[in-house]
Design an enzyme around this catalytic site. Structure first.
Site, PDB file in Angstrom:
ATOM      1  N   ASP A  69     -13.141   9.033 -33.954  1.00 41.47           N
ATOM      2  CA  ASP A  69     -14.121   9.166 -33.081  1.00 41.47           C
ATOM      3  C   ASP A  69     -15.091   8.099 -33.096  1.00 41.47           C
ATOM      4  O   ASP A  69     -15.749   8.102 -34.215  1.00 41.47           O
ATOM      5  CB  ASP A  69     -14.883  10.612 -33.034  1.00 41.47           C
ATOM      6  CG  ASP A  69     -15.849  10.680 -31.851  1.00 41.47           C
ATOM      7  OD1 ASP A  69     -15.317  10.244 -30.965  1.00 41.47           O
ATOM      8  OD2 ASP A  69     -16.577  11.222 -32.131  1.00 41.47           O
ATOM      9  N   ASP A 115     -17.066   5.446 -25.448  1.00 38.65           N
ATOM     10  CA  ASP A 115     -16.801   6.788 -26.349  1.00 38.65           C
ATOM     11  C   ASP A 115     -15.203   6.992 -26.226  1.00 38.65           C
ATOM     12  O   ASP A 115     -14.779   7.182 -25.176  1.00 38.65           O
ATOM     13  CB  ASP A 115     -17.562   7.816 -25.440  1.00 38.65           C
ATOM     14  CG  ASP A 115     -17.513   9.035 -26.447  1.00 38.65           C
ATOM     15  OD1 ASP A 115     -16.843   9.075 -27.396  1.00 38.65           O
ATOM     16  OD2 ASP A 115     -17.651  10.310 -25.863  1.00 38.65           O
TER      17      ASP A 115
END
Length: 485
Positions: free
Chosen positions: A363, A167
Site C-alpha cells: 500500500d 493511492d
C-alpha cells in the site's frame, strides 16, 4: 626466584587473559577500530552518519524516470510539497505523532474493508474516536490526511495544475469542482468545468457509469458517483471526462474522473486523489492503451527528496519479482511475504503466520509496515539484540522500539531483508528500517497488528528508494534497488 620457564608460562597465560578480555569487551560506536568503521564493508550492517537521519530543510533533486509519462513524487509534508509551499506562514506543521495516529486510522480502515468484504460498517465508540484517529460521521470535514505522497497533474484545456494524493488502495480519481455545495478547504482554485473546452459529463447509460456501480443519475441524466472511505470521509459528485496532462508533451484525452461537489475529510489541503488500484476506472487502467499496463514509482529516501511515478514502461533491469496473489478485495494489490532476515539471519516466524493473516497488501498510503504479532515479536527481539549498545528512547505512538543516537557521529544498524514468494529478497535501505522523529528518537519502522488474523500491510517507509514496478501484464510486482538515485 621463579625459573625462566615458569615466567614464560605465566606470561602466556596473562596474554591469553588480556586477549579474551579484549574480544569480550563491548564494541565502541564512535572512533577506534571497534567502531562502525569495522562494519563499513559488512553487508549485514548499515553504517551511516547520524546527521543523515534528518531531512534537509530545502528540496533536493533526484533521478526521474525516462518515461515521458513520469510525474514527480514528493512527500506531502516536506519542503518539495506544492501544498507546503503555498501554506508557508499559515497553519502549524503536522507532528510525527499525528502522522502515525492517522496511519493507524488508515490501517484500521484497510482491515475493516478486507475483513468485512461488503459487510455492515463497524460501530465506533465516540469516547475512543479521538484516540483512535477515527472521524465520526458527525465530524465530517475533519482532515485525517492519511496520504503522504503527492503528484501534480494537469486537468482540462487549457490545463490547470492540481496537487493530488496518489493511492494504490483506491480506484477512482477525483478533484473538487465548481460549483461545490460542500467542499473542504484547499489551496488551489477548484476545478471549473466551464473553463475547459474538452470537458464532458459522463451519461448515466455510459459503460464507465455502469462499471463504477454509481450512486444514481442527476435530473439531467448525468452519472453521479459516491465514494465513502473507511474513516467516514467521502466524495460525491459527477463522473466526467476531460484531458489529463502528465507533461508538457504528454496528454491523455478523455480521462474519466470524479468532479466532487460534496466532499468531506481525509485529504486536508490537497486538491483530490488519483487512484492506482486494479479496477477499470483507475489511472493505470485508463492509461494502459497508451502506455501499456502497469506503473512504477519510486519514493525518495527523505521527505526533502523527489521521486517519480510513471505509467507503463519496462520494469527496472535489477528488479526482483514476486507474483501478485489473490485477495479478498479487488482494488488492493496482494503479495506473499514469507520471511524476514535481520543482520543476514532468518528470524523464526511460524510458517502459517502470514497465510493465517490473509496475506500481505502492498500500500502506497500506509506509512509503517504492519505484521502479525507472531512475526513482529521475533523481528523486534532480533533487532533489539543487535542494538544493545545504544541508549533506549521512549516509544513514539505505535512504534515501541526506539533508540537515542545523541552524541554519536555515526551509527550502525543491522540490515532487514524481506523475503517474498518465488525467491525475491529485498534488502531495505536504512531509511526503510528506521522512522526518525529526531536524533534522540529513532524507531524500528514496523508495528504489530492487534491480532494474528488481521492482514499484513507493506507500508511506504519500507518501499523508499526502490523502483516498485507493478507489472500488471505479467501479474507480478518487482523491487529495483536504488530506484531514485
Amino acid at each position: 626466584m621463579a625459573s625462566s620457564s615458569s615466567l614464560l608460562v605465566r606470561g602466556r597465560a596473562f596474554a591469553l587473559v588480556v586477549a579474551v578480555a579484549l574480544v569480550a569487551a563491548p564494541r565502541r560506536i564512535n572512533g577506534g577500530a571497534a567502531g562502525p568503521a569495522a562494519r563499513t564493508n559488512d553487508p549485514n550492517w548499515h553504517v551511516f552518519s547520524v546527521s543523515s537521519l534528518l531531512p534537509s530543510s530545502a528540496c533536493t533533486a533526484s533521478k526521474a524516470a525516462s518515461n515521458s509519462s513520469a510525474l514527480g513524487v514528493v512527500h506531502r509534508h516536506g519542503p518539495c510539497s506544492p501544498v507546503q509551499a503555498r501554506r508557508r506562514g499559515g497553519g502549524g506543521a503536522v507532528t510525527h505523532a499525528e502522522i502515525l495516529e492517522r496511519d493507524q486510522a488508515r490501517v484500521d480502515s484497510i482491515h475493516r474493508k478486507v475483513a468485512g468484504a461488503g459487510g455492515a460498517p463497524s460501530v465506533v465508540d465516540p469516547a475512543r474516536a479521538s484516540e483512535q484517529g477515527v472521524s465520526l460521521p458527525a465530524q465530517r470535514g475533519i482532515s485525517l490526511g492519511t496520504g503522504n505522497y503527492v503528484v501534480s497533474v494537469g486537468l482540462g484545456t487549457p490545463a490547470k495544475q492540481y496537487a493530488v494524493i496518489f493511492d494504490t488502495g483506491s480506484d477512482l480519481s477525483w478533484v473538487q469542482c465548481k460549483p461545490c455545495a460542500d467542499c473542504y478547504e484547499q489551496q488551489d482554485p477548484l476545478f471549473d468545468p466551464s473553463l475547459s473546452s474538452t470537458y464532458a459529463a459522463v451519461a448515466c447509460g455510459a459503460p464507465e457509469c455502469q462499471e463504477l456501480d454509481a450512486s444514481g443519475c442527476s435530473s439531467d441524466s448525468r452519472c453521479r458517483y459516491e465514494v465513502q472511505y473507511g474513516d467516514q470521509s467521502q466524495t460525491d459528485g459527477n463522473l466526467v471526462r476531460d484531458t489529463l496532462t502528465l507533461s508538457a508533451s504528454d496528454t491523455l484525452p478523455g480521462f474519466v474522473f470524479g468532479c466532487g461537489d460534496q466532499n468531506a475529510g481525509l485529504f486536508g489541503q490537497v486538491d483530490g486523489l488519483f487512484g492506482l488500484g486494479r479496477e477499470k476506472v483507475s489511472l493505470p487502467s485508463q492509461g494502459a492503451p497508451s502506455y501499456g499496463p502497469g506503473f512504477t514509482y519510486c519514493l525518495p529516501s527523505s521527505s526533502s527528496g523527489r521521486g517519480y511515478l510513471s505509467l507503463g514502461g519496462a520494469p527496472p533491469a535489477n528488479a526482483q519479482f514476486t507474483a501478485l496473489a489473490d485477495g479478498a478485495t479487488p482494488s488492493f494489490y496482494y503479495i506473499d511475504l514469507v520471511g524476514i532476515k535481520v543482520g543476514g539471519r532468518a528470524i523464526r516466524i511460524p510458517a502459517t503466520a502470514f497465510a493465517a493473516a490473509g496475506g500481505t497488501v502492498i500500500d502506497s498510503g500506509t506509512v509503517i509496515t504492519r505484521l502479525p504479532p507472531r512475526a513482529y515479536a521475533p523481528l523486534r527481539a532480533a533487532f533489539a539484540r543487535s542494538m544493545a549498545q545504544y541508549k533506549k528512547a521512549p516509544a513514539l505512538s505505535i512504534l515501541d522500539t526506539c533508540y537515542d543516537f545523541t552524541g554519536h557521529r555515526t551509527a550502525q544498524i543491522p540490515t532487514v531483508e524481506l523475503a517474498f514468494a518465488g525467491g525475491a529478497t529485498v534488502s531495505l535501505d536504512f531509511t526503510g528500517v528506521l522512522y526518525v522523529s529526531k536524533v534522540s528518537q529513532a524507531c524500528l519502522a514496523f508495528a504489530p497488528n492487534a491480532d494474528d488474523s488481521s492482514i499484513a500491510i507493506l507500508g511506504n517507509t519500507q518501499q523508499k528508494t526502490f523502483a516498485v514496478a507493478y507489472d500488471v501484464a505479467n501479474q507480478r510486482i518487482g523491487f529495483g534497488a536504488k530506484g531514485c538515485s
